[in-house]
Design a protein around this motif. Sequence first.
Motif, PDB file in Angstrom:
ATOM      1  N   ILE A 287       0.844  -1.204   0.000  1.00  0.00           N
ATOM      2  CA  ILE A 287       0.000   0.000   0.000  1.00  0.00           C
ATOM      3  C   ILE A 287       0.878   1.252   0.000  1.00  0.00           C
ATOM      4  O   ILE A 287       0.638   2.196  -0.764  1.00  0.00           O
ATOM      5  CB  ILE A 287      -0.952  -0.008   1.221  1.00  0.00           C
ATOM      6  CG1 ILE A 287      -1.993  -1.140   1.090  1.00  0.00           C
ATOM      7  CG2 ILE A 287      -1.661   1.336   1.365  1.00  0.00           C
ATOM      8  CD1 ILE A 287      -2.836  -1.364   2.319  1.00  0.00           C
TER       9      ILE A 287
ATOM     10  N   TYR B  36     -10.580  -6.286   0.417  1.00  0.00           N
ATOM     11  CA  TYR B  36     -10.186  -5.137  -0.396  1.00  0.00           C
ATOM     12  C   TYR B  36      -9.531  -4.067   0.484  1.00  0.00           C
ATOM     13  O   TYR B  36      -9.831  -3.961   1.682  1.00  0.00           O
ATOM     14  CB  TYR B  36     -11.405  -4.536  -1.093  1.00  0.00           C
ATOM     15  CG  TYR B  36     -12.024  -5.456  -2.119  1.00  0.00           C
ATOM     16  CD1 TYR B  36     -11.756  -5.302  -3.472  1.00  0.00           C
ATOM     17  CD2 TYR B  36     -12.872  -6.501  -1.728  1.00  0.00           C
ATOM     18  CE1 TYR B  36     -12.314  -6.152  -4.420  1.00  0.00           C
ATOM     19  CE2 TYR B  36     -13.429  -7.362  -2.670  1.00  0.00           C
ATOM     20  CZ  TYR B  36     -13.145  -7.175  -4.011  1.00  0.00           C
ATOM     21  OH  TYR B  36     -13.694  -8.027  -4.946  1.00  0.00           O
ATOM     22  N   VAL B  37      -8.681  -3.271  -0.124  1.00  0.00           N
ATOM     23  CA  VAL B  37      -8.056  -2.149   0.589  1.00  0.00           C
ATOM     24  C   VAL B  37      -9.108  -1.063   0.810  1.00  0.00           C
ATOM     25  O   VAL B  37      -9.753  -0.608  -0.143  1.00  0.00           O
ATOM     26  CB  VAL B  37      -6.867  -1.571  -0.217  1.00  0.00           C
ATOM     27  CG1 VAL B  37      -6.272  -0.353   0.507  1.00  0.00           C
ATOM     28  CG2 VAL B  37      -5.798  -2.634  -0.439  1.00  0.00           C
ATOM     29  N   SER B  38      -9.300  -0.672   2.072  1.00  0.00           N
ATOM     30  CA  SER B  38     -10.294   0.362   2.384  1.00  0.00           C
ATOM     31  C   SER B  38      -9.650   1.670   2.824  1.00  0.00           C
ATOM     32  O   SER B  38     -10.305   2.710   2.855  1.00  0.00           O
ATOM     33  CB  SER B  38     -11.253  -0.122   3.479  1.00  0.00           C
ATOM     34  OG  SER B  38     -10.540  -0.527   4.636  1.00  0.00           O
ATOM     35  N   SER B  39      -8.362   1.628   3.178  1.00  0.00           N
ATOM     36  CA  SER B  39      -7.650   2.844   3.554  1.00  0.00           C
ATOM     37  C   SER B  39      -6.169   2.692   3.221  1.00  0.00           C
ATOM     38  O   SER B  39      -5.591   1.619   3.416  1.00  0.00           O
ATOM     39  CB  SER B  39      -7.819   3.136   5.055  1.00  0.00           C
ATOM     40  OG  SER B  39      -6.985   4.200   5.459  1.00  0.00           O
ATOM     41  N   GLU B  40      -5.572   3.770   2.741  1.00  0.00           N
ATOM     42  CA  GLU B  40      -4.139   3.758   2.447  1.00  0.00           C
ATOM     43  C   GLU B  40      -3.318   4.329   3.594  1.00  0.00           C
ATOM     44  O   GLU B  40      -2.107   4.461   3.501  1.00  0.00           O
ATOM     45  CB  GLU B  40      -3.871   4.549   1.157  1.00  0.00           C
ATOM     46  CG  GLU B  40      -4.522   3.897  -0.060  1.00  0.00           C
ATOM     47  CD  GLU B  40      -4.350   4.718  -1.322  1.00  0.00           C
ATOM     48  OE1 GLU B  40      -3.464   5.598  -1.346  1.00  0.00           O
ATOM     49  OE2 GLU B  40      -5.101   4.486  -2.286  1.00  0.00           O
TER      50      GLU B  40
ATOM     51  N   GLN C 105      -3.812  -0.030  -3.988  1.00  0.00           N
ATOM     52  CA  GLN C 105      -4.483   1.234  -3.724  1.00  0.00           C
ATOM     53  C   GLN C 105      -5.885   0.978  -3.193  1.00  0.00           C
ATOM     54  O   GLN C 105      -6.409  -0.141  -3.273  1.00  0.00           O
ATOM     55  CB  GLN C 105      -4.535   2.066  -5.010  1.00  0.00           C
ATOM     56  CG  GLN C 105      -3.165   2.451  -5.538  1.00  0.00           C
ATOM     57  CD  GLN C 105      -3.243   3.261  -6.812  1.00  0.00           C
ATOM     58  OE1 GLN C 105      -4.287   3.330  -7.457  1.00  0.00           O
ATOM     59  NE2 GLN C 105      -2.128   3.883  -7.181  1.00  0.00           N
ATOM     60  N   LYS C 106      -6.486   2.026  -2.666  1.00  0.00           N
ATOM     61  CA  LYS C 106      -7.832   1.893  -2.112  1.00  0.00           C
ATOM     62  C   LYS C 106      -8.776   1.315  -3.166  1.00  0.00           C
ATOM     63  O   LYS C 106      -8.828   1.785  -4.301  1.00  0.00           O
ATOM     64  CB  LYS C 106      -8.341   3.254  -1.640  1.00  0.00           C
ATOM     65  CG  LYS C 106      -9.671   3.201  -0.913  1.00  0.00           C
ATOM     66  CD  LYS C 106     -10.046   4.556  -0.332  1.00  0.00           C
ATOM     67  CE  LYS C 106     -11.375   4.464   0.415  1.00  0.00           C
ATOM     68  NZ  LYS C 106     -11.749   5.769   1.020  1.00  0.00           N
TER      69      LYS C 106
END
Length: 331
Positions: free
Chosen positions: A25, A75-79, A31-32
């Motif tokens: 990340i 899934y990515v929810s915050s970087e 990425q988000k």
Amino acid sequence: MMINVKNHIGVPKYKQIINAIEKAISEGELQKGDQIPSINQIKNDNKLSRDTVLTAFNELKNRGIITSIVGKGYYVSSENVTVTQNIFLLFDELNSFKEDLYNAFIDHLGSNIKVDIYFHHFNRNTFKKIISDNKENYNYYVIMPANFINTKSIIGQLPKDKVYILDQLHSDLKDYPAVYQNFEKSIFNNLTSVLESIKKYQKLILVFSDDKQPDAMQNGFIAFCENHNISYGLVEHLKDKMLQEGELYIIPEDKDLLRLIKKMKTQGLIMAQDIGVISYNETLLKEIVEGGITTISTDFEGMGKRLAEMILAKDQLQIENPNQLIIRNSL
């Protein structure tokens, strides 16, 4: 991306998974909104147990870095990978004094802790849904149950050692750490402290809403009046109430305070001389309006500070937050 977990390097395997995702990340590889490798993929590629991968994912999820979508994956929810803890904060409603509590809480937590705030607005179904929807997403849960009783089955969905109760501590929640107000003791003791001033009024009236106000407040009010042989009454609101000279009103809600002041002006009544007022919860406005309104108030900033300190120290305590009476022109 590939996640490679190594043996015998002195770093726990679940921590290596976390570090790899955080690095991806930070470097822009993830990425988000991007999907991360599945639990099974990481498990099979590195010959790990499912629990090891799940431990890593749960920590990232609790910190708000990743989220899960049923049937699809993670899934990515915050970087913002600098977040070390993610805290769930459930208030009944937002007002000026709750804002003071919130700001003090945030200020004393530190910069690497993220707080998500929710509101149930005294709706039990909303209260239940918000908790159920977030039961696996946070490191700690701060819950203001307001006047809801029998909520243990709802709050019990959360890890017990991660829950803190705020403001009202009902009997079924006595096993949880808390920063709370003793509403019954507070109103009884504070009214007793100004008994001589109260005696100049013919009747005490508590403006009390069952939907929002704690029963303990009503109990303490009635006990005070009956112990001192003082005539009293209870009204739900002031919308249709005609004020009478010699009445002293105790008002928990600010909207009822404004209604009372408007009615006084309409009826030509004078504060303290004709009508007495004690309001709940100190605000800057109450220092000024009508020459100053007497208040019973807890230390909301202190409540936020104590709550933050308890979470940081992982203390499992129950702390009664102090209340005080601030005497002004309205009494």
